[in-house]
Scaffold this active site. Structure first.
Site, PDB file in Angstrom:
ATOM      1  CD  GLU A   1      -3.172  -1.768  -1.758  1.00 35.04           C
ATOM      2  OE1 GLU A   1      -3.061  -2.866  -1.073  1.00 35.04           O
ATOM      3  OE2 GLU A   1      -3.328  -0.376  -1.282  1.00 35.04           O
TER       4      GLU A   1
ATOM      5  CB  CYS B   1      -0.734  -0.142   1.135  1.00 33.69           C
ATOM      6  SG  CYS B   1       0.023  -0.043   2.867  1.00 33.69           S
TER       7      CYS B   1
END
Length: 361
Positions: free
Chosen positions: A353, A319
């Site tokens: 991401e 992330c």
């Protein structure tokens, strides 16, 4: 601050994210990431609002990160799921009509699923008693939701304290219990894309999988179908309990779940110290061919990086592309990127991401 939410603006922002990820990965691979788009609206399954009181009326409110004092009053939130938007006016009308529900209410949290379930948490600056519970029970029944009341030292559950999600991976449906307060992927559509990409990237294996930071088993369940067996670790008790429930609900019996941090597992595998939580786990019975990691934004620490280096394949969901690049740099003398992807979990933000498959050369 973004003011243009057109399809053209979305595609430009996505192109900018791809460029940035390319720049970060360029020192390690010439490969271009596969890009997985998000719906531009109604993609977010979780939402949290402050409640702003003005006289006799109150509103859903959010704040600009640069201005924490001036509320942005809302009736709807286009990025939130359609179910959240359907519930918002009905919930507001209910608390406006009930002094018991509205008195000192300061925050509302929504958790929904692609499968159509919803859980709402109402947070208060006062104790909650029997009168509140009676009103809350009527509201939960009327809206068809689970409802939780929170105040200092109190947590009153009406109905259930979790939602159940259904996600499809490679043609198979998996059921997930998602408890209130535990981490879940906020963008359900893109989460499903991530699961299918990881499933494809792992491939059919005849060895075992080690997973760090497994959460509620989001990736664990489908990836277990690709290997002999899985050893998965997670430190959060709430997530561990949800993962155990998910294993049972999906009739999966080749996963061993251990409540350890990545750092503790590193110590156990290196023989630094024993752990009672591993007393019934025969580590020598595993033939790990792949390690799967989905770490927090800080990425993997140096010791965990050295641990995963020993594996032939590292499947990494990140992330934070900056810490991903830093971790890859530490592993670049033994592993190379053979697949990479960009998942647009957070449209209309700069967040990226990413996923990479690293294989030993």
């Amino acid at each position: 601050m973004i003011t243009d939410f057109s399809a053209t603006a979305y595609q430009q922002q996505l192109a900018d994210k791809k460029t940035r990820l390319n720049q970060l990965l360029a020192p390690f691979t010439p490969l271009q990431p596969q890009v997985f788009e998000s719906p531009a609206q109604h993609f977010r399954l979780r939402a949290e609002f402050r409640v702003w009181h003005q006289g006799e009326e109150s509103f859903y409110a959010m704040f600009n990160p640069q201005d924490k004092r001036t509320p942005i009053l809302l009736e709807q939130l286009p990025i939130a799921s359609e179910l959240i938007n359907q519930l918002m006016p009905r919930l507001k009308a209910a608390w406006q009509a009930s002094k018991e529900l509205s008195h000192r209410l300061f925050q509302v949290e929504f958790l929904t699923t692609l499968s159509g379930e919803a859980l709402v948490t109402l947070c208060y600056h006062r104790p909650l008693g029997e009168a509140w519970q009676q009103e809350a029970e009527k509201l939960a029944k009327e809206l068809g939701i689970g409802l939780i009341g929170r105040s200092r030292g109190q947590r009153l559950v009406i109905g259930h304290d979790h939602v159940n999600e259904q996600l499809s991976v490679a043609g198979r449906s998996f059921s997930y219990r998602q408890p209130e307060g535990a981490f879940t992927q906020p963008n359900g559509v893109v989460n499903q894309q991530m699961l299918n990409w990881a499933y494809q990237a792992l491939g059919e294996r005849d060895d075992d999988l080690l997973e760090l930071y497994c959460g509620n088993g989001n990736f664990t369940l489908p990836l277990s179908r690709r290997v002999r067996k899985v050893l998965a670790t997670e430190i959060s008790k709430t997530s561990v309990n949800a993962a155990i429930a998910n294993l049972t609900a999906n009739d999966i019996d080749n996963i061993e779940l251990v409540r350890l941090s990545a750092e503790e597992l590193t110590q156990a595998l290196q023989g630094v110290r024993p752990f009672r939580r591993l007393a019934n786990v025969d580590l020598s019975s595993y033939e790990f061919g792949t390690v799967f990691v989905d770490p927090p934004r800080a990425g993997m620490d140096v010791d965990t990086c050295e641990l995963v280096r020993r594996f032939p394949r590292i499947l990494y969901i990140s992330c934070n592309p900056d810490t991903l690049a830093a971790n890859i740099a530490q592993l670049a003398d033994t592993h190379r990127i053979t697949q990479c992807a960009l998942f647009d979990q957070f449209p209309w933000t700069e967040h990226i991401e990413a996923g990479v498959l690293l294989e030993k050369f």
